[in-house]
Design an enzyme around this catalytic site. Structure first.
Site, PDB file in Angstrom:
ATOM      1  N   ILE A 109       0.937  -0.975  -0.124  1.00  0.00           N
ATOM      2  CA  ILE A 109      -0.012  -0.045  -0.057  1.00  0.00           C
ATOM      3  C   ILE A 109       0.885   1.234   0.071  1.00  0.00           C
ATOM      4  O   ILE A 109       1.781   1.374   0.710  1.00  0.00           O
ATOM      5  CB  ILE A 109      -0.963  -0.139   1.085  1.00  0.00           C
ATOM      6  N   GLU A 136      -3.531   1.525  -2.447  1.00  0.00           N
ATOM      7  CA  GLU A 136      -2.963   2.941  -2.267  1.00  0.00           C
ATOM      8  C   GLU A 136      -4.166   3.484  -1.045  1.00  0.00           C
ATOM      9  O   GLU A 136      -5.003   3.062  -0.745  1.00  0.00           O
ATOM     10  CB  GLU A 136      -3.292   4.046  -3.355  1.00  0.00           C
ATOM     11  N   GLY A 169     -10.352   1.353  -1.725  1.00  0.00           N
ATOM     12  CA  GLY A 169      -9.015   1.246  -1.924  1.00  0.00           C
ATOM     13  C   GLY A 169      -8.529   0.532  -0.830  1.00  0.00           C
ATOM     14  O   GLY A 169      -8.777  -0.841  -0.467  1.00  0.00           O
ATOM     15  N   GLU A 170      -7.217   0.801  -0.449  1.00  0.00           N
ATOM     16  CA  GLU A 170      -6.320   0.006   0.517  1.00  0.00           C
ATOM     17  C   GLU A 170      -5.838  -1.546   0.158  1.00  0.00           C
ATOM     18  O   GLU A 170      -5.290  -2.124   0.743  1.00  0.00           O
ATOM     19  CB  GLU A 170      -7.029  -0.245   1.991  1.00  0.00           C
ATOM     20  N   GLY A 171      -5.989  -1.464  -1.203  1.00  0.00           N
ATOM     21  CA  GLY A 171      -5.630  -3.014  -1.941  1.00  0.00           C
ATOM     22  C   GLY A 171      -6.547  -3.730  -1.426  1.00  0.00           C
ATOM     23  O   GLY A 171      -6.329  -5.130  -1.722  1.00  0.00           O
TER      24      GLY A 171
END
Length: 338
Positions: free
Chosen positions: A70, A162, A304-306
């Site tokens: 991330i 991200e 997000g955050e992967g």
């Protein structure tokens, strides 16, 4: 830095000379797949994933050291009122990742995935791209090089994600620059923008693309002028993985912006990549059509955050395990088709 002194030249050279798949490994995997105790094609896309793993690792399909990386960055365009959340949330969420309290932590635990967090100078946001380029060429290239270090220590499946308040605005600007259309077609709610905030987001994207329009025929210029540190770092990570024969799973709307820049530079640049999921951000499905990718999952997510990539990693691990762990017809004493 290259001999010409231009920081992007090294990356342009990399993108022009990317290694291809290992055809012998694919042939070997395909032969084994035909011997497993199932009808041909019965596992559908899982079989394709197993062959993809073989192609880009050069060995029998296996996932033993999966990693979620991330990248967190802050953006000057937040000053334009494009997000309902303050920029301080980026650093607070990085702390939450480190403490194990975020959604991505729980998914990594569930699927036994490693996790690395990269803080990309959060105290120094990029420049406001409605007024000037977000990054100069040297800073953007250096951030890409930093992103390449994500694979240091070893991994055989890289999931990129991200964190960054304002980065759906940045991704939308990249897509408008790459694919045209209108800002309204690419700008979505992100972290919940609506009403005046959503309108300010649209206006910021329009203003930025208009300001930089004379330079938007070069994907790397799009990246530095309209991108952010986390997007540049993800682009570097994708390239490094290709050079080191590591398959990649791309996350959602923002992570795909890094991939789209590379695809614009070389349409084969993403052959070693899968897309984990299609985001609920309305423009994401259009981006995937442009880069020729079919997502593994469609769960209505936009965190997000992967997280989407990490969930998809569970499917990739299952595909590898089915390929390697299933018995063949001979081993199981099961009659093959006549």
């Amino acid at each position: 830095m290259s001999a010409s002194g231009l920081p992007f030249d090294d990356f342009r050279e990399l993108v022009r000379n990317l290694p291809g798949p290992n055809s012998q490994a694919v042939d070997n995997a395909r032969t084994r797949d035909g011997q497993l105790t199932k009808p041909p094609g019965a596992l559908g896309r899982l079989e394709e994933i197993a062959l993809w793993l073989a192609a880009w690792t050069g060995r029998p399909p296996a996932v033993t050291r999966p990693l979620v990386a991330i990248f967190a960055g802050n953006h000057g365009v937040v000053d334009q009122g494009v997000s309902p959340f303050p920029q301080s949330v980026t650093a607070q969420m990085v702390e939450n990742f480190a403490a194990g309290g975020a959604a991505i932590n729980q998914i990594c635990v569930t699927h036994d995935l490693g996790l690395k967090i990269f803080d990309l100078a959060l105290e120094h946001p990029t420049a406001d791209f409605t007024k000037e380029a977000a990054l100069d060429e040297q800073a953007c290239a250096a951030t890409m090089a930093f992103g390449m270090e994500a694979i240091a220590g070893g991994t055989d499946l890289l999931c990129i994600g991200e964190m960054g308040i304002g980065n759906t605005t940045v991704a939308s600007a990249i897509y408008l620059a790459l694919y045209g259309g209108t800002a309204e077609e690419w700008v979505g709610p992100g972290t919940g923008a609506q009403g005046e905030v959503l309108q300010q987001k649209i206006e910021a994207v329009e203003k930025a693309v208009d300001l930089h329009k004379a330079h938007l025929n070069d994907p790397f210029e799009i990246l530095r002028r309209l991108g952010g540190r986390e997007i540049a770092a993800m682009a570097g990570a994708i390239l490094a993985a290709r050079m080191e024969c590591i398959p990649v799973i791309i996350d959602g709307f923002v992570a795909t912006a890094a991939a789209a820049v590379l695809h614009a530079a070389n349409p084969k640049a993403l052959d070693h990549c899968l897309v984990g999921h299609v985001s609920a951000e309305p423009g994401h499905i259009r981006v995937l059509e442009n880069i020729g990718k079919t997502p593994l999952l469609a769960l209505g997510m936009r965190l997000g955050e992967g997280t989407g990539a990490a969930l998809a990693a569970g499917i990739v691990k299952a595909a590898a395990q089915c390929h390697s762990g299933m018995a063949t017809f001979d081993q199981a004493g099961v009659s093959d088709k006549a």
